[in-house]
Design a protein around this motif. Sequence first.
Motif, mmCIF file in Angstrom:
data_model
loop_
_atom_site.group_PDB
_atom_site.id
_atom_site.type_symbol
_atom_site.label_atom_id
_atom_site.label_comp_id
_atom_site.label_asym_id
_atom_site.label_seq_id
_atom_site.Cartn_x
_atom_site.Cartn_y
_atom_site.Cartn_z
ATOM 1 N N TYR A 1 15.962 27.755 24.565
ATOM 2 C CA TYR A 1 15.125 27.095 25.572
ATOM 3 C C TYR A 1 13.668 27.550 25.530
ATOM 4 O O TYR A 1 12.851 27.031 26.277
ATOM 5 C CB TYR A 1 15.681 27.347 26.980
ATOM 6 N N THR A 2 13.372 28.520 24.689
ATOM 7 C CA THR A 2 12.014 29.081 24.666
ATOM 8 C C THR A 2 11.314 28.902 23.328
ATOM 9 O O THR A 2 10.226 29.445 23.130
ATOM 10 C CB THR A 2 12.050 30.582 24.982
ATOM 11 N N GLY A 3 11.942 28.186 22.404
ATOM 12 C CA GLY A 3 11.355 28.054 21.082
ATOM 13 C C GLY A 3 11.380 29.357 20.296
ATOM 14 O O GLY A 3 10.570 29.575 19.411
ATOM 15 N N GLY A 4 12.284 30.258 20.667
ATOM 16 C CA GLY A 4 12.432 31.530 19.972
ATOM 17 C C GLY A 4 11.686 32.683 20.601
ATOM 18 O O GLY A 4 11.816 33.818 20.156
ATOM 19 N N ALA A 5 10.901 32.426 21.638
ATOM 20 C CA ALA A 5 10.181 33.507 22.324
ATOM 21 C C ALA A 5 11.140 34.259 23.249
ATOM 22 O O ALA A 5 12.022 33.661 23.864
ATOM 23 C CB ALA A 5 9.020 32.940 23.133
ATOM 24 N N LYS A 6 10.967 35.572 23.330
ATOM 25 C CA LYS A 6 11.739 36.368 24.283
ATOM 26 C C LYS A 6 11.089 36.221 25.661
ATOM 27 O O LYS A 6 9.888 36.440 25.813
ATOM 28 C CB LYS A 6 11.774 37.832 23.880
ATOM 29 N N VAL A 7 11.888 35.837 26.661
ATOM 30 C CA VAL A 7 11.409 35.654 28.027
ATOM 31 C C VAL A 7 12.438 36.272 28.966
ATOM 32 O O VAL A 7 13.613 35.911 28.930
ATOM 33 C CB VAL A 7 11.215 34.156 28.375
ATOM 34 N N GLY A 8 11.992 37.228 29.785
ATOM 35 C CA GLY A 8 12.895 37.889 30.714
ATOM 36 C C GLY A 8 12.265 38.049 32.080
ATOM 37 O O GLY A 8 11.044 38.208 32.193
ATOM 38 N N GLY A 9 13.100 38.006 33.112
ATOM 39 C CA GLY A 9 12.618 38.085 34.484
ATOM 40 C C GLY A 9 13.151 39.289 35.234
ATOM 41 O O GLY A 9 14.350 39.579 35.188
ATOM 42 N N TYR A 10 12.253 39.982 35.939
ATOM 43 C CA TYR A 10 12.573 41.162 36.741
ATOM 44 C C TYR A 10 12.543 40.816 38.230
ATOM 45 O O TYR A 10 11.783 39.951 38.667
ATOM 46 C CB TYR A 10 11.540 42.272 36.509
ATOM 47 N N GLY A 11 13.339 41.532 38.998
ATOM 48 C CA GLY A 11 13.313 41.380 40.440
ATOM 49 C C GLY A 11 14.332 42.283 41.091
ATOM 50 O O GLY A 11 15.038 43.042 40.418
ATOM 51 N N ARG A 12 14.407 42.190 42.415
ATOM 52 C CA ARG A 12 15.416 42.929 43.174
ATOM 53 C C ARG A 12 16.668 42.082 43.343
ATOM 54 O O ARG A 12 17.777 42.545 43.114
ATOM 55 C CB ARG A 12 14.861 43.345 44.534
ATOM 56 N N ASP A 13 16.492 40.845 43.775
ATOM 57 C CA ASP A 13 17.643 39.971 43.986
ATOM 58 C C ASP A 13 17.542 38.664 43.213
ATOM 59 O O ASP A 13 18.512 37.931 43.099
ATOM 60 C CB ASP A 13 17.864 39.687 45.470
ATOM 61 N N ARG A 14 16.369 38.375 42.661
ATOM 62 C CA ARG A 14 16.160 37.212 41.794
ATOM 63 C C ARG A 14 14.928 37.501 40.939
ATOM 64 O O ARG A 14 14.061 38.285 41.341
ATOM 65 C CB ARG A 14 15.975 35.925 42.600
ATOM 66 N N PRO A 15 14.817 36.895 39.772
ATOM 67 C CA PRO A 15 13.662 37.155 38.921
ATOM 68 C C PRO A 15 12.374 36.608 39.542
ATOM 69 O O PRO A 15 12.323 35.432 39.899
ATOM 70 C CB PRO A 15 13.996 36.405 37.631
ATOM 71 N N VAL A 16 11.381 37.464 39.672
ATOM 72 C CA VAL A 16 10.086 37.046 40.208
ATOM 73 C C VAL A 16 8.913 37.456 39.306
ATOM 74 O O VAL A 16 7.830 36.914 39.418
ATOM 75 C CB VAL A 16 9.852 37.577 41.644
#
Length: 128
Positions: free
Chosen positions: A38-53
């Motif tokens: 879904y990213t065209g091969g780019a690494k994408v990650g989300g941080y958060g406490r209860d959901r990625p923000v």
Amino acid sequence: MIDHLGITVADFDASKAFYDKAMAPLGAALLYMVPLEYTGGAKVGGYGRDRPVFWLSSGKDKPRDHQHVAFTARSRAEVDAFYAAALAAGGKDNGGPGLRPHYHPDYYAAFVFDPDGNNVEAVCHAPE
């Protein structure tokens, strides 16, 4: 007002290692990695406490513009722990934990530069 925010990083794995350690004292962690298809091969990650923000995205080049992002700490002790963890993870000092009364009397914050030179802050607005 802000639902989520993302920055581009030159070395995703190095930035992930930094943020994994720096976010832990704030009760936040990497919660989601977007599948590569879904990213065209780019690494994408989300941080958060209860959901990625707060999102990291890999880029081909070192970002030219440095960003500033401030994370809410629930206590002054969390600010102190964030600062120590961020430095231990390779961050560079940009202002140790302490009051910044020029913002308001209870503004307690610490600042570090991440691996890309972004100014990362943890701030607690509560009285001691």
